[in-house]
Design a protein around this motif. Structure first.
Motif, PDB file in Angstrom:
ATOM      1  N   TRP A 186      42.846  57.217  54.189  1.00 25.78           N
ATOM      2  CA  TRP A 186      42.115  58.538  54.579  1.00 25.78           C
ATOM      3  C   TRP A 186      42.057  59.499  53.406  1.00 25.78           C
ATOM      4  O   TRP A 186      40.967  60.169  52.821  1.00 25.78           O
ATOM      5  N   TYR A 187      43.113  59.682  52.875  1.00 26.88           N
ATOM      6  CA  TYR A 187      43.427  60.992  51.933  1.00 26.88           C
ATOM      7  C   TYR A 187      42.728  60.241  50.616  1.00 26.88           C
ATOM      8  O   TYR A 187      41.988  61.248  49.952  1.00 26.88           O
ATOM      9  N   PHE A 188      42.855  59.215  50.240  1.00 27.00           N
ATOM     10  CA  PHE A 188      42.055  58.669  49.144  1.00 27.00           C
ATOM     11  C   PHE A 188      40.676  58.710  49.120  1.00 27.00           C
ATOM     12  O   PHE A 188      39.871  58.934  48.411  1.00 27.00           O
ATOM     13  N   ARG A 189      39.894  58.327  50.345  1.00 24.64           N
ATOM     14  CA  ARG A 189      38.923  58.299  50.530  1.00 24.64           C
ATOM     15  C   ARG A 189      38.100  59.867  50.749  1.00 24.64           C
ATOM     16  O   ARG A 189      37.017  60.172  50.059  1.00 24.64           O
ATOM     17  N   ARG A 190      38.927  60.911  51.173  1.00 30.00           N
ATOM     18  CA  ARG A 190      38.727  62.265  50.972  1.00 30.00           C
ATOM     19  C   ARG A 190      38.536  62.775  49.569  1.00 30.00           C
ATOM     20  O   ARG A 190      37.620  63.557  49.547  1.00 30.00           O
ATOM     21  N   ARG A 191      39.500  62.342  48.990  1.00 31.40           N
ATOM     22  CA  ARG A 191      39.045  62.740  47.368  1.00 31.40           C
ATOM     23  C   ARG A 191      38.304  62.076  46.490  1.00 31.40           C
ATOM     24  O   ARG A 191      38.100  62.399  45.381  1.00 31.40           O
ATOM     25  N   GLY A 192      37.822  60.978  47.182  1.00 35.75           N
ATOM     26  CA  GLY A 192      36.606  60.538  46.363  1.00 35.75           C
ATOM     27  C   GLY A 192      37.361  59.156  45.375  1.00 35.75           C
ATOM     28  O   GLY A 192      36.469  58.659  44.409  1.00 35.75           O
TER      29      GLY A 192
END
Length: 328
Positions: A319-325
Motif C-alpha cells: 500500500w505504501y509503495f503504491r501510494r508513492r507511485g
C-alpha cells in the motif's frame, strides 16, 4: 568474360569477345575483363601487348603497390568499388591499367579493367554512355566516369541509409519500446553502421585513386576540372557519413537506454516483492522457533493470528509503495 567498348558517333558500344580473331576486329577505348580466363588474358597479351599481373585484384596486396606508374607510361590503379548488397555488403577490388603516352599505337589509349564480379558503377556508366552521346572521348574519360559513377552510387546508398535510420528513429521515439522492438532497432542500426563504414572506406579509397590520377599529369584541363569536381563530391559524402555516425551513436544510446529502463522495471518488481515479503518472513521465523512461551502452543487462534499478521505485514508495504507511485 571479355568485353570491349568502342566509340561511334559519340556513343559507347559494347561487344562480348569469344576469340582472338573477334578481338582483332575492334579498336576499343575500354577493355573490361570480368573474372577473366587464361585464354582471355592471353588474347589481351597477344593483341595489345599487355601482360596482366597475376596479383592484379588480390586483396592482400601492399598499399604502396596499389597506385604506381611503369617506365613505359602505364598507370596501374587498384581501387575498391562499393557493392551495396543488403544481404552481403562488400567492396569489389578492381584493377585499372591505362597508357596514353602514345595514343596512336595499338594498345595505347585503352583502359583495361580487371575484376571478379559485376560492379554497379560499371552498369551505370554503360547506361549513361548509351543515353548521352558525347559523354566520353577517350580512355581517361572512361576512368573518370567510372569514379564519378561510384561516387553517385555511394550517394544513393547513403540516401538508403538515411531512410532506414529514419524508420529506426520512429520506433525508438515511440511511446512503447519493448525488448522486441529494441532488438529490431539494434539489428537495423548495426546493419546501417556497417554500410556507412563501408561507404566511408570506399570514399577514402576513391579519393586516393582520383588524387593519384590528378598527380600523374596525364589529364587535360577539362578532365582535371572533372577530377576536382569528383573530389568535391567525395568531400561532401565524407561529411554526410560523419553525420550518420553521430546519428547512429545517438540511436544506439537511446535504444540501449530503453532496454535498461525495461530491465529496471523488472528489477523493481523483484525489489518491491522482496521488501514486501520481508516482514512476513520475519514473523514466520519467530513463530517457527517453537519456544514454550510462544502463543500458538497455548492459544488456539495463534496460527490464525500469525497468518493474519503476515498478510497485514505484506499488504502494508505494498500500500505504501503504491501510494508513492513506485508500482506504476
Amino acid at each position: 568474360m571479355l568485353n570491349v567498348f568502342t566509340l561511334s558517333n559519340g556513343r559507347l558500344f559494347q561487344e562480348e569477345i569469344e576469340s582472338l580473331e573477334e578481338l582483332s576486329r575492334f579498336q576499343p577505348i575500354w577493355v573490361d575483363l570480368e573474372d577473366p580466363t587464361p585464354d582471355e588474358k592471353r588474347w589481351v597479351r597477344q593483341y595489345f601487348g599487355l601482360a596482366i599481373p597475376e596479383d592484379a585484384i588480390d586483396d592482400d596486396i601492399e598499399e604502396s603497390a596499389r597506385f604506381y606508374a611503369e617506365d613505359n607510361g602505364e598507370l596501374h590503379i587498384r581501387t575498391d568499388f562499393l557493392m551495396a548488397d543488403p544481404d552481403e555488403p562488400r567492396q569489389v577490388r578492381v584493377a585499372f591499367i591505362i597508357n596514353v603516352s602514345n595514343a596512336s599505337s595499338l594498345g595505347h589509349g585503352v583502359l583495361f579493367s580487371i575484376h571478379d564480379e559485376t560492379v554497379p558503377a560499371f552498369r551505370l556508366l554503360r547506361m549513361r554512355a548509351r543515353r548521352m552521346p558525347g559523354l566520353l572521348d577517350d580512355a581517361k574519360d572512361v576512368l573518370l566516369a567510372l569514379f564519378d559513377g561510384d561516387t553517385e552510387y555511394c550517394a544513393d546508398t547513403l540516401e538508403g541509409v538515411y531512410d532506414e535510420l529514419e524508420g529506426a528513429s520512429r520506433k525508438v521515439l515511440s511511446d512503447n519500446v519493448t525488448d522486441d522492438v529494441a532488438s529490431e532497432v539494434l539489428a537495423a542500426i548495426a546493419r546501417q553502421e556497417d554500410m556507412n563504414g563501408r561507404i566511408r572506406r570506399n570514399v577514402m579509397d576513391t579519393r586516393r585513386a582520383v588524387s593519384f590520377l590528378m598527380r600523374s599529369k596525364m589529364l587535360d584541363a577539362e578532365q582535371f576540372e572533372d577530377a576536382r569536381q569528383i573530389q568535391r563530391d567525395l568531400d561532401s559524402l565524407d561529411s554526410h557519413t560523419t553525420f550518420l555516425f553521430d546519428k547512429i551513436n545517438f540511436l544506439m544510446d537511446a535504444t540501449v537506454g530503453f532496454i535498461n529502463i525495461n530491465q529496471n522495471k523488472i528489477i523493481k518488481i523483484f525489489s518491491v516483492a522482496s521488501v514486501a515479503l520481508l516482514p512476513p518472513t520475519l514473523i514466520a521465523s519467530i513463530y517457527g522457533m517453537n519456544f514454550q512461551v510462544m502463543p500458538e502452543l497455548e492459544w488456539k487462534y495463534g496460527y490464525v493470528f500469525a497468518i493474519l499478521a503476515m498478510a497485514a505485514s505484506a499488504l502494508l508495504p505494498m500500500w505504501y509503495f503504491r501510494r508513492r507511485g513506485w508500482l506504476k
